[in-house]
Design a protein around this motif. Structure first.
Motif, PDB file in Angstrom:
ATOM      1  N   GLY A  32       3.022  -8.196   3.519  1.00 46.98           N
ATOM      2  CA  GLY A  32       2.440  -7.060   4.209  1.00 46.98           C
ATOM      3  C   GLY A  32       2.840  -5.718   3.649  1.00 46.98           C
ATOM      4  O   GLY A  32       2.659  -4.690   4.299  1.00 46.98           O
ATOM      5  N   LEU A  33       3.382  -5.662   2.439  1.00 46.66           N
ATOM      6  CA  LEU A  33       3.867  -4.418   1.861  1.00 46.66           C
ATOM      7  C   LEU A  33       2.823  -3.836   0.931  1.00 46.66           C
ATOM      8  O   LEU A  33       2.468  -4.429  -0.079  1.00 46.66           O
ATOM      9  CB  LEU A  33       5.172  -4.680   1.095  1.00 46.66           C
ATOM     10  N   ALA A  34       2.321  -2.654   1.285  1.00 48.47           N
ATOM     11  CA  ALA A  34       1.284  -2.021   0.466  1.00 48.47           C
ATOM     12  C   ALA A  34       1.877  -1.090  -0.575  1.00 48.47           C
ATOM     13  O   ALA A  34       1.406  -1.029  -1.703  1.00 48.47           O
ATOM     14  CB  ALA A  34       0.309  -1.254   1.356  1.00 48.47           C
ATOM     15  N   LEU A  35       2.894  -0.326  -0.192  1.00 48.62           N
ATOM     16  CA  LEU A  35       3.519   0.629  -1.112  1.00 48.62           C
ATOM     17  C   LEU A  35       5.013   0.626  -0.869  1.00 48.62           C
ATOM     18  O   LEU A  35       5.481   0.920   0.240  1.00 48.62           O
ATOM     19  CB  LEU A  35       2.960   2.036  -0.903  1.00 48.62           C
ATOM     20  N   ASN A  36       5.772   0.264  -1.874  1.00 52.52           N
ATOM     21  CA  ASN A  36       7.227   0.205  -1.749  1.00 52.52           C
ATOM     22  C   ASN A  36       7.846   1.380  -2.484  1.00 52.52           C
ATOM     23  O   ASN A  36       7.940   1.387  -3.706  1.00 52.52           O
ATOM     24  CB  ASN A  36       7.750  -1.116  -2.324  1.00 52.52           C
TER      25      ASN A  36
ATOM     26  N   TYR B 231      -3.693  -0.804   3.518  1.00 54.29           N
ATOM     27  CA  TYR B 231      -3.724  -1.985   4.376  1.00 54.29           C
ATOM     28  C   TYR B 231      -2.460  -2.764   4.073  1.00 54.29           C
ATOM     29  O   TYR B 231      -2.331  -3.402   3.034  1.00 54.29           O
ATOM     30  CB  TYR B 231      -4.967  -2.823   4.102  1.00 54.29           C
ATOM     31  N   GLY B 232      -1.491  -2.673   4.978  1.00 50.77           N
ATOM     32  CA  GLY B 232      -0.147  -3.164   4.740  1.00 50.77           C
ATOM     33  C   GLY B 232       0.836  -2.028   4.974  1.00 50.77           C
ATOM     34  O   GLY B 232       0.443  -0.873   5.158  1.00 50.77           O
ATOM     35  N   THR B 233       2.107  -2.330   4.939  1.00 50.54           N
ATOM     36  CA  THR B 233       3.140  -1.348   5.262  1.00 50.54           C
ATOM     37  C   THR B 233       3.415  -0.408   4.091  1.00 50.54           C
ATOM     38  O   THR B 233       3.527  -0.844   2.947  1.00 50.54           O
ATOM     39  CB  THR B 233       4.452  -2.057   5.646  1.00 50.54           C
ATOM     40  N   ILE B 234       3.541   0.881   4.382  1.00 51.45           N
ATOM     41  CA  ILE B 234       4.086   1.836   3.423  1.00 51.45           C
ATOM     42  C   ILE B 234       5.563   1.975   3.735  1.00 51.45           C
ATOM     43  O   ILE B 234       5.943   2.360   4.845  1.00 51.45           O
ATOM     44  CB  ILE B 234       3.378   3.196   3.523  1.00 51.45           C
ATOM     45  N   ASP B 235       6.399   1.651   2.773  1.00 50.54           N
ATOM     46  CA  ASP B 235       7.848   1.642   2.963  1.00 50.54           C
ATOM     47  C   ASP B 235       8.479   2.828   2.236  1.00 50.54           C
ATOM     48  O   ASP B 235       8.491   2.877   1.011  1.00 50.54           O
ATOM     49  CB  ASP B 235       8.434   0.331   2.437  1.00 50.54           C
ATOM     50  N   LEU B 236       8.993   3.787   3.017  1.00 47.88           N
ATOM     51  CA  LEU B 236       9.671   4.956   2.462  1.00 47.88           C
ATOM     52  C   LEU B 236      11.134   5.006   2.904  1.00 47.88           C
ATOM     53  O   LEU B 236      11.744   6.081   2.894  1.00 47.88           O
ATOM     54  CB  LEU B 236       8.960   6.241   2.914  1.00 47.88           C
TER      55      LEU B 236
END
Length: 318
Positions: A100-104, A123-128
């Motif tokens: 589910g990770l869109a942008l890491n 679509y998926g999690t943006i992880d900052l």
């Protein structure tokens, strides 16, 4: 998996190249590859910024990323660093995989701004998480959709030297997690839509700090906004957009706007799903007293005692 990279030079002064890989849709035709891959962004020697935007690079619409995770590589010391700005205006990220990770971009270090405006869609999690941004984090107009129980935006531990803007058309279908963040200017949700099921957490902002928190959301969220143990110089909201649930236990603020009469503000204090909590009443009363509104402060404290009475044992009510 090894992937090949393509680099597009940016025509704006001070920008450098963006390197992109895999699952690229070119002019409406999607790639046939099915396994999730990584995106890697790099800079040429002496470069300052990473840029991928409609203003100065090839049209982003022609390079929408599907079934991919944007992932900055390390800089050799456990961190990920860009001396200038990271610009991903109008990018499209779509990762239907279980992760589910869109942008890491966790632990990313950016010298200036992290610019995710221009209608970015994920679509998926943006992880900052734990990102350090010398300037501002800009997500105006972004549209984020979470997988199942995953957050749409996970930004715990972010530190910014400027604003953190999730406003001006920003939409999150899923919760936003911004615990333990430090925003030296404004944390803004003006004209934002926080779309979660009734009773779910729309925004978790525990133990955070900002000079200003602005919650003029587009409409009242059916979910819960959790601000416990956070500190704000100014807290701005709109009574028409008060969420269904609001957790203020331990939250501290110097002023609250608009400056409503105490009786109008009291329902704002009674939205904690856990029931009566005394500290939010005491905090609002203290804020009124600092502004010389002693009568308003007394109104709040009287309401506190009335709300507390049903929680006491029968002998304590006497």
């Amino acid at each position: 998996m090894k992937v090949s990279f393509r680099a597009w030079p940016c025509s704006s002064p001070g920008r450098v190249w963006l390197f992109s890989a895999g699952y690229v849709r070119s002019h409406g035709s999607a790639s046939r590859r099915r396994a999730p891959i990584k995106l890697a962004f790099g800079s040429r020697r002496g470069g300052r910024d990473l840029c991928w935007c409609t203003q100065c690079c090839r049209p982003v619409e022609s390079y929408a990323v599907h079934r991919a995770t944007g992932d900055w590589p390390g800089d050799g010391s456990g961190g990920r660093s860009v001396r200038g700005s990271v610009v991903l205006r109008g990018a499209r990220f779509h990762n239907p995989s279980d992760s589910g990770l869109a942008l890491n971009a966790a632990r990313l270090r950016v010298g200036v701004d992290l610019d995710l405006r221009g209608g970015l869609v994920a679509y998926g999690t943006i992880d900052l998480c734990d990102a350090r941004v010398g300037g501002s984090v800009l997500l105006e107009g972004a549209d984020l959709t979470a997988h199942d129980s995953q957050p749409a935006l996970r930004g715990n531990g972010i530190e910014t030297g400027g604003v953190l803007n999730l406003c001006d058309g920003f939409t999150a279908h899923g919760r936003i997690s911004l615990n333990s963040v430090t925003v030296r200017s404004r944390l803004c949700f003006d004209d934002a839509a926080l779309d979660v099921p009734a009773g779910g957490t729309a925004l978790s902002c525990r133990g955070s700090s900002a000079a200003t928190l602005s919650l003029h959301t587009r409409e009242a969220s059916a979910g819960i906004i959790d601000l416990r143990q956070s500190r704000f110089g100014m807290l701005r909201d709109d009574p028409a957009a008060w969420p269904a649930g609001l957790v203020l236990d331990g939250a501290v603020y110097d002023s609250v706007q608009p400056a409503l009469p105490a009786r109008t503000r009291l329902p704002w204090l009674g939205r904690d799903p856990a029931g009566f909590v005394p500290q939010p009443y005491e905090q609002l009363a203290a804020t009124c007293q600092r502004q010389g509104q002693d009568a308003e402060a007394r109104t709040v404290l009287v309401a506190k005692h009335r709300s507390m009475r049903p929680t006491l044992t029968p002998p304590a009510r006497l």
